[in-house]
Structure formats: C-alpha cells, structure tokens
Design a protein around this motif. Structure first.
Motif: not given
Length: 170
Positions: A130-137
């Motif tokens: 979730y953290e990786e996706i949040g940073r990317a988007l």
C-alpha cells in the motif's frame, strides 16, 4: 555420537522400530528400508534448520508421509503407464471456457475507473505494498486500501451480474 546413535539423537533401536512399523504398513522390507533411510535424512535436514521437541514422533510422521506418497505414485500407475506420460494440458472445451472467463475478467477490470484499476493491478498483480502504491500515485495508504476494497467489490458485483445458469464468469 555413540555406536548406537545416529545423527541428531536418532537411535539404532528407533530406526529398527521404524523399519518394523513400515514393513507392517507396506508389506515390503526393501521399501521399508528405503523409506526409513529417506525419513532419517529429511529429519536430519529439518533438525539442522529447526528445533524439534520430539524427534521420534516427527521421524515416524515423515516416514508415514513418504509411504503415502509412494503408494499414491504406485496407484497412479495404470497398465504399466506412469503419470509421467499423462497429458495434463486442458481439453479444447476447458481451454475455450478458460479463455472466455479470462476475457470476462478483463472486461470487468477494464470497466473500473482508471485510478482504481491502476491501484488494483499494482496491488494484486504486481504485489506492491500500500505504501509503495501510495508513493507512486500520490495517495495515502488508507486511500490505496479503500481503492483496492472498492475495486474488489466492483469485480464481485460484475461477477454477480454476469452469472449464467448458476456459473460464475470466472
């Protein structure tokens, strides 16, 4: 290690008891010897990685599992043909059904809003956190989680809407 002890605390008496047990179960002394040998090797390998409280019980459990696996392989042998020669490819009907189901799933995913689809693909197919996706988007982890939940709910609704004769589209 004494003369009556095998590696990792397995005694010669325990090995004899195991072989006798396996002979009773299998009816073959040669098979019992082979399985006992393999079971001891597996126990030793396992004990080199993990702490075991009851080596004897684990040894017998490993041996029983090996015997069951051997019997299953033997039962799959039909008229001298082993499962090595069985064609495990799906039938034409099954391949067509799978292709239709995959197309239905793709349509359901394509029907999602773009951001929700992107989040779902990153989470479920690319296994991003979730953290990786949040940073990317540029989203919070909570927002990413909500998008995943809503995407799955949308897919479930699509699936329920497209059930045909009691069969789910995927």
């Amino acid at each position: 290690m004494t003369a009556n002890t095998l590696p990792f605390g397995i005694g010669v008496g325990e090995r004899r008891a195991l072989v006798a047990f396996l002979v009773r179960k299998s009816g073959s002394e040669m098979l019992a010897e082979d399985i006992a040998h393999d079971a001891i090797i597996r126990l030793v390998e396992f004990q080199s990685r993990e702490k075991v409280r009851n080596s004897k019980a684990l040894l017998f459990k490993i041996a029983v599992n090996l015997l069951i696996n051997h019997q299953r392989r033997e039962n799959r042998t039909v008229e001298g043909v082993t499962d090595e020669f069985v064609d495990e490819r799906p039938t034409q009907d099954r391949a067509a059904l799978d292709s239709d189901r995959l197309a239905q799933l793709q349509r359901a995913i394509d029907a999602l809003p773009p951001l929700r689809r992107e989040v779902l693909v990153r989470r479920r197919l690319e296994n991003q956190s979730y953290e990786e996706i949040g940073r990317a988007l540029n989203l919070s982890s909570a927002a990413v989680e909500k998008h995943v939940v809503r995407a799955l709910a949308s897919l479930r609704a699509y699936q329920d809407k497209h059930v045909f004769e009691g069969v789910s589209p995927w």
